[in-house]
Design a protein around this motif. Structure first.
Motif, PDB file in Angstrom:
ATOM      1  N   THR A 659      16.318  -9.562   3.629  1.00  0.00           N
ATOM      2  CA  THR A 659      15.777  -9.243   4.953  1.00  0.00           C
ATOM      3  C   THR A 659      15.014  -7.937   4.939  1.00  0.00           C
ATOM      4  O   THR A 659      13.890  -7.839   5.460  1.00  0.00           O
ATOM      5  N   LEU A 660      15.587  -6.910   4.339  1.00  0.00           N
ATOM      6  CA  LEU A 660      14.930  -5.602   4.281  1.00  0.00           C
ATOM      7  C   LEU A 660      13.704  -5.644   3.374  1.00  0.00           C
ATOM      8  O   LEU A 660      12.675  -5.017   3.671  1.00  0.00           O
ATOM      9  N   PHE A 661      13.805  -6.384   2.275  1.00  0.00           N
ATOM     10  CA  PHE A 661      12.707  -6.448   1.313  1.00  0.00           C
ATOM     11  C   PHE A 661      11.431  -6.982   1.961  1.00  0.00           C
ATOM     12  O   PHE A 661      10.340  -6.437   1.760  1.00  0.00           O
ATOM     13  N   TYR A 662      11.552  -8.053   2.742  1.00  0.00           N
ATOM     14  CA  TYR A 662      10.352  -8.652   3.324  1.00  0.00           C
ATOM     15  C   TYR A 662       9.838  -7.898   4.538  1.00  0.00           C
ATOM     16  O   TYR A 662       8.761  -8.206   5.034  1.00  0.00           O
ATOM     17  N   ARG A 663      10.557  -6.902   4.971  1.00  0.00           N
ATOM     18  CA  ARG A 663      10.013  -5.981   5.968  1.00  0.00           C
ATOM     19  C   ARG A 663       9.173  -4.901   5.310  1.00  0.00           C
ATOM     20  O   ARG A 663       8.320  -4.297   5.957  1.00  0.00           O
ATOM     21  N   LEU A 664       9.451  -4.651   4.029  1.00  0.00           N
ATOM     22  CA  LEU A 664       8.818  -3.515   3.367  1.00  0.00           C
ATOM     23  C   LEU A 664       7.935  -3.890   2.178  1.00  0.00           C
ATOM     24  O   LEU A 664       6.907  -3.258   1.951  1.00  0.00           O
ATOM     25  N   GLU A 667       4.412  -7.708  -0.142  1.00  0.00           N
ATOM     26  CA  GLU A 667       3.241  -7.788  -1.016  1.00  0.00           C
ATOM     27  C   GLU A 667       3.606  -7.631  -2.486  1.00  0.00           C
ATOM     28  O   GLU A 667       2.739  -7.731  -3.347  1.00  0.00           O
ATOM     29  N   HIS A 668       4.876  -7.367  -2.762  1.00  0.00           N
ATOM     30  CA  HIS A 668       5.328  -7.212  -4.148  1.00  0.00           C
ATOM     31  C   HIS A 668       6.515  -8.136  -4.410  1.00  0.00           C
ATOM     32  O   HIS A 668       7.630  -7.678  -4.687  1.00  0.00           O
ATOM     33  N   PRO A 669       6.337  -9.448  -4.319  1.00  0.00           N
ATOM     34  CA  PRO A 669       7.467 -10.368  -4.463  1.00  0.00           C
ATOM     35  C   PRO A 669       8.143 -10.285  -5.825  1.00  0.00           C
ATOM     36  O   PRO A 669       9.313 -10.648  -5.957  1.00  0.00           O
ATOM     37  N   ASP A 670       7.439  -9.816  -6.837  1.00  0.00           N
ATOM     38  CA  ASP A 670       8.017  -9.724  -8.176  1.00  0.00           C
ATOM     39  C   ASP A 670       9.102  -8.666  -8.273  1.00  0.00           C
ATOM     40  O   ASP A 670       9.896  -8.668  -9.228  1.00  0.00           O
ATOM     41  N   LEU A 671       9.156  -7.764  -7.286  1.00  0.00           N
ATOM     42  CA  LEU A 671      10.156  -6.692  -7.335  1.00  0.00           C
ATOM     43  C   LEU A 671      11.524  -7.129  -6.831  1.00  0.00           C
ATOM     44  O   LEU A 671      12.543  -6.522  -7.183  1.00  0.00           O
ATOM     45  N   GLU A 672      11.569  -8.168  -6.002  1.00  0.00           N
ATOM     46  CA  GLU A 672      12.851  -8.546  -5.406  1.00  0.00           C
ATOM     47  C   GLU A 672      13.901  -8.909  -6.453  1.00  0.00           C
ATOM     48  O   GLU A 672      15.041  -8.415  -6.376  1.00  0.00           O
ATOM     49  N   PRO A 673      13.601  -9.750  -7.472  1.00  0.00           N
ATOM     50  CA  PRO A 673      14.643 -10.045  -8.471  1.00  0.00           C
ATOM     51  C   PRO A 673      15.074  -8.815  -9.265  1.00  0.00           C
ATOM     52  O   PRO A 673      16.234  -8.734  -9.687  1.00  0.00           O
ATOM     53  N   LEU A 674      14.172  -7.852  -9.455  1.00  0.00           N
ATOM     54  CA  LEU A 674      14.546  -6.631 -10.158  1.00  0.00           C
ATOM     55  C   LEU A 674      15.508  -5.785  -9.325  1.00  0.00           C
ATOM     56  O   LEU A 674      16.503  -5.281  -9.843  1.00  0.00           O
ATOM     57  N   ILE A 675      15.181  -5.637  -8.053  1.00  0.00           N
ATOM     58  CA  ILE A 675      16.057  -4.864  -7.163  1.00  0.00           C
ATOM     59  C   ILE A 675      17.421  -5.544  -7.056  1.00  0.00           C
ATOM     60  O   ILE A 675      18.464  -4.878  -7.098  1.00  0.00           O
ATOM     61  N   TRP A 676      17.411  -6.854  -6.929  1.00  0.00           N
ATOM     62  CA  TRP A 676      18.669  -7.576  -6.819  1.00  0.00           C
ATOM     63  C   TRP A 676      19.507  -7.422  -8.088  1.00  0.00           C
ATOM     64  O   TRP A 676      20.727  -7.258  -8.022  1.00  0.00           O
TER      65      TRP A 676
END
Length: 924
Positions: A659-664, A667-676
């Motif tokens: 939820t927070l990721f797609y608020r911020l 434009e960088h969808p490749d970062l979500e799996p790294l953050i997770w």
């Protein structure tokens, strides 16, 4: 750049002198008093003098204002300058514990409303350190109190309009001016509320106290002033009681206290008209309101003092509390008016084209009505329950190796005494019996759910001896705390809860854990089983319990004294097991919900090695001796409760991150799996970072760390700004983070001094050509606790959608019937034709209630769902395939509604079958 104010030279020189010592200058310090008197602009100094603030507050407030101006000059422009000063003075006064003015005095001095002030306070908090957690707490208390007062005053006005005739006869109109009557009533209530209640944001008790005040004044009113049914009630009191004395001038409020104590006809009418429990209101009347009357000398004078005397007593309370002067509601004071433009969550109803109704915004239901409805729903669930174990429960107790009946009864009694004491301490000593009433309701729910749980276990395991479970103290304390917590949350509905969010007073959760001396991790084990065992729980009750579970997973279970850390330690000591509470490889598997309370409270007694020998071994069917031998001879077993807890934590963590990721960072969808991956790694391997901290703190640090090494510009200020907009967040989460023992600071300091130091090597790996293996994305199912918020399309239904029930209902006579929620919201639905009489509504309700029977019939015929080729409906026991056989007097809309009811039933059956198929294919 902020605008330069006039006469800047003196102020600038004063600031230069003040700043010299702080910057390490070797110049001599200035005189102590002189520069402080020259702080700020002339108008700022005048405002400080009006509010009588100290020099310390004046200095702190001006520094805060300068810091705001340097960050965002727009806040210092023209019309917002004075408001900004007021906010800064408010912040400084609270932080320094030097409050020399009331909240209302501040609002009037800067000419701003309560609502606007709260909104503006959010705007000026551009930095995380502008508004402290201490200020946040004060604002939260003020807002709750304002919401309750606003709701009660609106209810008070409407109720008086229903009680008194608009134009009384000329004989009494001169002596009983309507404005004076309202003023006397309202100030009496405010004084009673302030003296009786310590927790003044309790909407339900406050409303019950308001009914007591109305009862008192109705009895003092001439029958000619009253509408029915109050007129008849007062006339009956006059016939059965003493004669009424003339009410002229100062003597109109005289009556014997004996009659006030004994007459209950009026209070019965008030309770019936407002769907209140008569026993509860009478309890408030005799334990709280009568002592209040005694305290202001009613027994001695046989009547209330003059309104001016009451007003002066209330003013003393108001000045002592330094908050809101609620007498101003009577004057329609601008500082207390809600902002209609901001009410974007309110629904508009169809209205006439007349100009006077053009701006009407109608609430779906009033806060008081919502609270009464929720309580009525609880009462309907507990109507058939008792506060003693049923015969069925006694039978279960007798089948146990060690009969738990005596210990259960003693526990309920002892915890009841503790609860009553703690409730009185929190709400008010005169409210102890109210606490006892609510506890008894919780005990009823406790026994009801316990019986349902045991029946389910008996069907699942075909055993009758539940000795181990029923003699488990933590299980019973958790189950009782859950039941009482549901009752407290039902009564503790907040006055601002119009948007469906779970907003409650401080007497539900986690307050109940402290009362029962219960650990949050132990309490979590019972929540899901509790919801499964009580199908009659309302949507609000389920949402409350789900929120409790989330709060436990976010922070409460990670407190230092939590048994969670011992379980994690034990899991690491098991030989042959991975060094982690729950393998990451299970993340993308669906989460099962086939565990029970026994599985969690008796874990890790069960041995997974015995699965192949038959049904899962349930410790409730073994003797205590067997369990002792097992625990001594076998290696420590994997904890079911720990495994399930981590699975749920992972899913909640990813959901919040997503939820927070797609608020911020959409434009960088490749970062979500790294953050997770970093987030999940921290929870799994560096779980000590969670000790006395919050899940969201680790989430925000993980996001910032990955963006840093990937050269994506994302500052903490931006992260925090977006985080504040998420539901169920608290500013203390990022303003007050544990750094080291008993030392707290902002999340930025936590990242630099703790998080980065612990995970620096791991974080830097994400910048290399060989980053860590990515963690699987958790499988996120629909919540097992609630229906979907989105409308669901009926298959082949010609654009027909079924939505969850949102319309509030009034409960009476054991069945539901629609009711108006506000005076003008009589027509909540308009579909081009009139519904006609109320009997048609009742007929629709009966059809919906019959859906369970239809589900049972269809289940007996076939287990496989049939394709929905055409909408079907069920009426008077006949299944129609083509929908051609309808009652002749039914409209097309009624026919369509009947078809939708049948379709919904079939969809529920199909959903149940799908769920059973899925759970059957999963392995624990």
């Amino acid at each position: 750049m902020p605008p330069k104010p006039p006469r800047r030279g003196g102020a600038a020189a004063a600031r230069s002198q003040r700043d010299s010592p702080e910057s390490g200058s070797s110049g001599a310090p200035p005189p102590a008093a002189a520069p402080r008197l020259e702080i700020g602009e002339t108008d700022f100094v005048v405002l400080c003098d009006v509010l009588k603030v100290s020099n310390n507050v004046k200095e702190r407030a001006w520094k805060t204002y300068e810091s705001l101006s340097s960050v965002d000059g727009s806040l210092a422009y023209n019309k917002k300058k004075k408001e900004t000063w007021g906010v800064c003075i408010f912040i400084a006064s609270i932080d320094l514990d030097e409050m020399t003015f009331t909240f209302t005095e501040l609002l009037k001095s800067i000419n701003i409303s309560v609502y606007t002030f709260f909104q503006f306070l959010k705007e000026v908090d551009v930095n995380m350190d502008t508004v402290s957690t201490k200020v946040d707490s004060t604002v939260s208390r003020l807002k709750k109190k304002y919401d309750v007062l606003l709701a009660l005053y609106h209810k008070f006005e409407r109720t008086c309009g229903l009680i008194y005739v608009e134009q009384p006869s000329s004989e009494i109109s001169a002596e009983l001016n309507s404005v004076l009557v309202l003023k006397n009533y309202w100030i009496t209530f405010l004084l009673a509320k302030g003296k009786v209640l310590q927790m003044e944001d309790d909407l339900v008790i406050s409303f019950q106290l308001l009914l007591c005040v109305l009862d008192y004044f109705i009895k003092l009113s001439p029958p000619a002033m009253l509408k029915e049914p109050y007129k008849s009630s007062v006339s009956a009191v006059t016939v059965n009681g003493s004669t009424r004395t003339p009410r002229r001038g100062q003597n109109r409020n005289t009556r014997t206290s004996k009659q006030i104590d004994t007459d209950t006809k009026v209070i019965e009418v008030l309770c019936k008209e407002h769907d209140c429990s008569l026993d509860e209101v009478k309890n408030v009347y005799f334990t709280s309101f009568i002592p209040f009357l005694n305290s202001i000398g009613v027994v001695a004078s046989n009547g209330l003092p003059e309104v001016e005397v009451l007003s002066k007593q209330y003013e003393e309370l108001y000045l002592k509390n330094k908050d809101i002067d609620a007498r101003l509601f009577l004057d329609r004071d601008e500082t207390l008016q809600p902002d209609l433009i901001a009410c974007s969550q309110l629904e508009r109803t169809p209205r006439k084209n007349s100009p006077e109704e053009e701006l009407n915004i109608i609430l779906p239901q009033t806060p008081v009505r919502a609270a009464m409805n929720t309580i009525q729903q609880l009462m309907m669930i507990l109507n058939s329950a008792t506060d003693k174990p049923s015969d069925t429960l006694i039978s279960y107790f007798n089948n146990c190796t060690v009969n738990p009946k005596e210990s259960i009864l003693k526990r309920v009694e002892s915890l009841g005494h503790i609860f009553k004491k703690k409730f009185a301490e929190a709400v008010g000593q005169g409210c102890a019996e109210i606490g006892s009433q609510r506890y008894k309701l919780g005990v009823r729910l406790y026994y009801r759910v316990m019986e349902s749980m045991l029946k389910s276990e008996e069907e699942r395991l075909s055993v009758h001896n539940f000795s181990k479970l029923l003699n488990d103290n933590i299980f019973h304390t958790s189950l009782l705390a859950c039941a009482v917590g549901v009752v407290m949350a039902t009564y503790g509905r907040n006055a601002s809860q119009n948007d469906g969010t779970s907003a409650e007073t401080d007497l539900s959760f986690p307050w109940i854990l402290n009362v029962f001396d219960l650990k949050a991790f132990d309490f979590y084990k019972v929540i899901e089983s509790f919801i499964k065992a009580e199908p009659s729980l309302t949507r609000d009750m389920i949402k409350h319990l789900e929120r409790c579970e989330h709060r436990i997973m976010e922070s409460l279970a990670w407190q230092s004294d939590s048994p969670l850390f011992n379980l994690i330690k034990q899991s690491k000591e098991r030989e042959g097991q991975a060094d982690q509470p729950e393998p990451a490889s299970t993340l993308n598997l669906p989460l099962q919900h086939n565990h029970t309370a026994a599985d969690l409270y008796l874990s890790p007694v069960r041995s997974p090695k015995k699965k192949a020998s038959g049904p899962p071994l349930n410790a409730t069917s073994t003797s205590d001796a067997q369990v002792t031998v097992t625990s001594q001879t076998q290696k420590p077993q994997k904890s079911t409760s720990l495994s399930l807890f981590y699975k749920k934590v992972y899913r909640l963590a990813y959901l919040r991150l997503h939820t927070l990721f797609y608020r911020l960072l959409s434009e960088h969808p490749d970062l979500e799996p790294l953050i997770w991956t970093l987030f999940q790694h921290t929870l799994q391997n560096e779980y000590e970072l969670m000790r006395d901290r919050h899940l969201d703190q680790i989430m925000m640090c993980s996001m910032y760390g990955i963006c840093k090494v990937k050269n994506v510009d994302l500052r903490f200020k931006i992260i925090v700004s977006a985080y504040k907009e998420l539901p169920n967040t608290n500013q203390e989460t990022f303003k007050r983070v544990l750094i080291r023992e008993e030392q707290y600071d902002s999340i930025i300091v936590f990242y630099n001094l703790v998080f980065m130091q612990k995970l620096k090597t791991n974080i830097l790996q994400y910048a290399s050509n060989r980053p860590p293996t990515l963690s699987p994305i958790p499988h996120i199912p629909r919540s097992p606790y609630q229906f979907s918020n989105s409308p669901r399309r009926v298959p082949a239904g010609n654009n027909i959608y079924i939505s969850p029930l949102k319309s509030p209902y009034k409960f009476s006579d054991g069945f539901q019937s629609p009711t108006k929620m506000t005076p003008r919201s009589r027509i909540l639905v308009s579909i081009g034709e009139s519904f006609g009489t109320s009997e048609k509504f009742q007929k629709i309700n009966q059809m919906v209630c019959n859906s369970d029977c239809q589900l049972k019939r269809s289940a007996e015929v076939s287990t496989a769902p049939k394709p929905l080729k055409r909408l079907r409906f069920d009426i008077e026991g006949q299944d129609e395939v083509d929908g051609s056989k309808h009652l002749p007097q039914e409209s097309k809309f009624q026919q369509k509604l009947a078809e939708m009811t049948s379709t919904r039933t079939r969809m529920q059956k199909q959903k149940l079958n799908d769920g059973n198929d899925t759970s059957g294919s999963e392995e624990k």
